[in-house]
Design a protein around this motif. Structure first.
Motif, PDB file in Angstrom:
ATOM      1  N   VAL A   1       0.828  -1.190   0.048  1.00  0.00           N
ATOM      2  CA  VAL A   1       0.052  -0.050   0.025  1.00  0.00           C
ATOM      3  C   VAL A   1       0.997   1.093  -0.089  1.00  0.00           C
ATOM      4  N   ASP A   2       0.477   2.033  -1.003  1.00  0.00           N
ATOM      5  CA  ASP A   2       1.459   3.609  -1.024  1.00  0.00           C
ATOM      6  C   ASP A   2       0.743   4.386   0.181  1.00  0.00           C
ATOM      7  N   VAL A   3       1.333   4.280   1.259  1.00  0.00           N
ATOM      8  CA  VAL A   3       1.039   5.174   2.320  1.00  0.00           C
ATOM      9  C   VAL A   3       2.149   5.340   3.404  1.00  0.00           C
ATOM     10  N   ALA A   4       2.289   6.468   3.908  1.00  0.00           N
ATOM     11  CA  ALA A   4       3.342   6.614   5.030  1.00  0.00           C
ATOM     12  C   ALA A   4       3.024   5.703   6.210  1.00  0.00           C
ATOM     13  N   GLN A   5       3.862   6.189   7.295  1.00  0.00           N
ATOM     14  CA  GLN A   5       3.731   5.333   8.566  1.00  0.00           C
ATOM     15  C   GLN A   5       2.301   5.533   9.080  1.00  0.00           C
ATOM     16  N   THR A   6       1.653   4.180   9.624  1.00  0.00           N
ATOM     17  CA  THR A   6       0.312   4.152   9.975  1.00  0.00           C
ATOM     18  C   THR A   6       0.175   3.527  11.456  1.00  0.00           C
ATOM     19  N   LEU A   7      -0.770   3.954  12.037  1.00  0.00           N
ATOM     20  CA  LEU A   7      -1.110   3.262  13.481  1.00  0.00           C
ATOM     21  C   LEU A   7      -2.260   2.260  13.109  1.00  0.00           C
ATOM     22  N   GLY A   8      -1.974   0.859  13.512  1.00  0.00           N
ATOM     23  CA  GLY A   8      -2.885  -0.238  13.224  1.00  0.00           C
ATOM     24  C   GLY A   8      -2.842  -0.576  11.864  1.00  0.00           C
ATOM     25  N   GLY A   9      -3.696  -1.371  11.542  1.00  0.00           N
ATOM     26  CA  GLY A   9      -4.059  -1.874  10.112  1.00  0.00           C
ATOM     27  C   GLY A   9      -4.647  -1.149   8.891  1.00  0.00           C
ATOM     28  N   ILE A  10      -5.306  -1.766   8.249  1.00  0.00           N
ATOM     29  CA  ILE A  10      -6.115  -1.405   7.096  1.00  0.00           C
ATOM     30  C   ILE A  10      -7.557  -2.112   7.177  1.00  0.00           C
ATOM     31  N   SER A  11      -8.643  -1.308   6.723  1.00  0.00           N
ATOM     32  CA  SER A  11      -9.842  -2.014   6.792  1.00  0.00           C
ATOM     33  C   SER A  11     -10.731  -1.542   5.505  1.00  0.00           C
ATOM     34  N   PHE A  12     -11.535  -2.188   4.793  1.00  0.00           N
ATOM     35  CA  PHE A  12     -12.062  -1.614   3.781  1.00  0.00           C
ATOM     36  C   PHE A  12     -13.448  -2.133   3.468  1.00  0.00           C
ATOM     37  N   ALA A  13     -14.309  -1.489   2.584  1.00  0.00           N
ATOM     38  CA  ALA A  13     -15.637  -2.091   2.397  1.00  0.00           C
ATOM     39  C   ALA A  13     -15.430  -2.090   0.774  1.00  0.00           C
ATOM     40  N   ILE A  14     -16.443  -3.027   0.297  1.00  0.00           N
ATOM     41  CA  ILE A  14     -16.138  -3.428  -1.278  1.00  0.00           C
ATOM     42  C   ILE A  14     -17.742  -3.252  -1.872  1.00  0.00           C
ATOM     43  N   HIS A  15     -18.081  -2.687  -2.995  1.00  0.00           N
ATOM     44  CA  HIS A  15     -19.243  -2.590  -3.779  1.00  0.00           C
ATOM     45  C   HIS A  15     -19.068  -2.725  -5.183  1.00  0.00           C
TER      46      HIS A  15
ATOM     47  N   ALA B   1     -10.746   1.640   1.323  1.00  0.00           N
ATOM     48  CA  ALA B   1     -10.066   1.246   2.171  1.00  0.00           C
ATOM     49  C   ALA B   1      -9.599   2.606   3.164  1.00  0.00           C
ATOM     50  N   ARG B   2      -9.450   2.307   4.475  1.00  0.00           N
ATOM     51  CA  ARG B   2      -9.308   3.323   5.567  1.00  0.00           C
ATOM     52  C   ARG B   2      -8.003   2.846   6.314  1.00  0.00           C
ATOM     53  N   VAL B   3      -7.095   3.949   6.527  1.00  0.00           N
ATOM     54  CA  VAL B   3      -6.235   3.833   7.334  1.00  0.00           C
ATOM     55  C   VAL B   3      -5.927   4.866   8.311  1.00  0.00           C
ATOM     56  N   ASP B   4      -5.063   4.777   9.230  1.00  0.00           N
ATOM     57  CA  ASP B   4      -5.007   5.888   9.976  1.00  0.00           C
ATOM     58  C   ASP B   4      -3.302   6.184  10.075  1.00  0.00           C
ATOM     59  N   THR B   5      -3.063   7.411   9.374  1.00  0.00           N
ATOM     60  CA  THR B   5      -1.574   7.696   8.934  1.00  0.00           C
ATOM     61  C   THR B   5      -1.013   8.545  10.435  1.00  0.00           C
ATOM     62  N   VAL B   6       0.222   8.415  10.618  1.00  0.00           N
ATOM     63  CA  VAL B   6       0.778   9.047  11.813  1.00  0.00           C
ATOM     64  C   VAL B   6       2.018  10.225  11.328  1.00  0.00           C
ATOM     65  N   ASP B   7       1.622  11.438  11.745  1.00  0.00           N
ATOM     66  CA  ASP B   7       2.702  12.453  11.442  1.00  0.00           C
ATOM     67  C   ASP B   7       2.950  13.233  12.678  1.00  0.00           C
ATOM     68  N   GLY B   8       4.413  12.934  13.140  1.00  0.00           N
ATOM     69  CA  GLY B   8       4.432  13.425  14.496  1.00  0.00           C
ATOM     70  C   GLY B   8       3.389  12.795  15.610  1.00  0.00           C
ATOM     71  N   ASP B   9       3.120  13.409  16.367  1.00  0.00           N
ATOM     72  CA  ASP B   9       2.095  12.846  17.325  1.00  0.00           C
ATOM     73  C   ASP B   9       0.601  12.785  17.092  1.00  0.00           C
ATOM     74  N   ARG B  10       0.339  13.237  15.664  1.00  0.00           N
ATOM     75  CA  ARG B  10      -0.990  13.320  15.299  1.00  0.00           C
ATOM     76  C   ARG B  10      -1.275  12.015  14.227  1.00  0.00           C
ATOM     77  N   VAL B  11      -2.704  11.816  14.591  1.00  0.00           N
ATOM     78  CA  VAL B  11      -3.095  10.447  13.771  1.00  0.00           C
ATOM     79  C   VAL B  11      -4.277  10.989  12.854  1.00  0.00           C
ATOM     80  N   SER B  12      -4.103  10.780  11.428  1.00  0.00           N
ATOM     81  CA  SER B  12      -5.170  11.349  10.601  1.00  0.00           C
ATOM     82  C   SER B  12      -5.591  10.184   9.703  1.00  0.00           C
ATOM     83  N   PRO B  13      -7.045  10.069   9.942  1.00  0.00           N
ATOM     84  CA  PRO B  13      -7.582   9.206   8.815  1.00  0.00           C
ATOM     85  C   PRO B  13      -7.433   9.462   7.338  1.00  0.00           C
TER      86      PRO B  13
END
Length: 379
Positions: A75-89, A95-107
């Motif tokens: 997956v083309d993504v920077a550092q993440t907290l936890g894994g990856i989840s997704f829905a399909i139609h 897919a949703r991830v929680d990226t980490v930048d310093g001390d902040r988590v961004s969905p």
């Protein structure tokens, strides 16, 4: 997945899977199925498996087709907290991830339009409407697909003063605030219930007629809050605690919403929970199973006469599903001779009576999930 921490391996259909990940964690799997409220009539055409390498922090996805795993893609993504989840139609994967930048988590969201063969770079969800003091609550709430095939992403924010539950509606690029609670940390989940599909622009706008999704917030002190977007998100119920007559709880999980059919404009769901103390810790291993009944908003409609015909238009909170809707007049002398449901929000009712003004038309819709009932005076 099997093995001790630091040495976990990936298994699929009883066989060990060769992967670049040295320590597999956060496995997540979903198949392309029809949305909730529809009947699956054929095997899913494909699925997607996601997992994380604890050692390197990299995320991987693999397409599943005809029971076999496809090639592994990072997956083309920077550092993440936890894994990856997704829905399909259909062929779309969100897919949703929680990226980490310093001390902040961004969905952030990652999309595929070709059935999981290729994915876009991660794109952060814009939370700039909320103060800097609000922080994303990390977790594993997956995106969901509603009855109409649209995607929703549950989000939790918290600050020193408040906790928020939000629903990001991707079709509208809109954040719908569902629950706001003062002074506590929380975990947010979006329960999967059928949507209201008759109105394409309704998604819980604080007034009425959203997508019929139940947002649930559980707090660190064992309290449970719920908000029904069918009745306008935060305004139904307004900052209401679901378990005001229940013990403090933890490990809450609910079924999909359904109708018993006994009372109109009422839905039910079954749920499981463990009883907790004021710190949110389990106090007994006994698992509780209960059923919750929740009132729905009353449908809004207009009816206009045209000779022996009446044109019924639903404005809010009801779909006139063909084959599942019954019409009647309060005057027993009026006989209905024909009904044409032109779309989910309108119908033409033909009668044997030339003057229908002032009479009351009732409509009753009974589906697997809902029983809606409304009455309207013919104009």
């Amino acid at each position: 997945m099997a093995g001790a921490a630091g040495k976990r391996t990936l298994w699929f259909n009883g066989e060990s899977v060769t992967t670049k990940a040295d320590d597999v964690d956060f496995p997540f799997l979903a198949y392309s199925q029809v949305p909730v409220g529809h009947v699956q009539k054929a095997p899913p055409p494909f699925g997607v498996l996601g997992y994380k390498d604890r050692k390197s922090g990299r995320l991987y996805l693999r397409r599943i087709e005809k029971g076999a795993l496809g090639k592994e893609s990072e997956v083309d993504v920077a550092q993440t907290l936890g894994g990856i989840s997704f829905a399909i139609h259909d062929e779309k994967v969100l897919a949703r991830v929680d990226t980490v930048d310093g001390d902040r988590v961004s969905p952030a969201l990652i999309e595929s339009s070709d059935g999981g063969r290729t994915f876009s770079p991660a794109k952060a969800i814009d939370l700039s409407a909320y103060d800097e003091e609000f922080r994303t609550v990390p977790g594993y709430p997956k995106p969901i697909v509603d009855k109409g095939g649209d995607f929703h992403v549950p989000l939790g924010l918290t600050s020193d003063r408040e906790a928020l539950s939000l629903n990001f509606v991707t079709r509208e690029n809109a954040l719908v605030e569902a629950i706001r609670v003062e002074g506590m940390n929380s975990k947010t989940d979006l329960e999967v219930f059928p949507s209201t599909v008759g109105s394409g622009s309704s998604f819980g706008n604080g007034v009425s007629d959203g997508h019929g999704l139940i947002m649930v917030m559980s707090t660190d002190d064992g309290r449970l809050f719920s908000s029904n977007s069918s009745a306008g998100g935060i305004y139904f119920p307004h900052r209401a605690m679901l378990n005001h007559e229940m013990p403090l709880i933890t490990a809450f999980a609910a079924s999909e919403c359904y109708s018993r059919g006994e009372k109109p404009n009422m839905v039910s769901m079954d749920y499981l929970f463990l009883e907790a103390n004021e710190r949110g810790d389990p106090v007994t291993p006994r698992l509780h199973f209960e059923t919750w009944d929740m009132p729905l908003p009353l449908p809004g409609a207009t009816a206009k006469s045209d000779g022996k015909k009446v044109k019924l238009d639903i404005q809010t909170d009801c779909d006139l599903e063909p084959g599942k809707t019954r019409f009647a007049f309060d005057d027993p002398g009026v006989m209905i001779t024909d009904v044409d449901i032109t779309d989910l929000r309108s119908a033409v009712i033909e009668t044997d009576t030339p003057d229908l003004k002032g009479k009351t038309l009732s409509y009753d819709v009974l589906t697997l999930f809902h029983r809606h009932h409304g009455e309207v005076v013919v104009q």
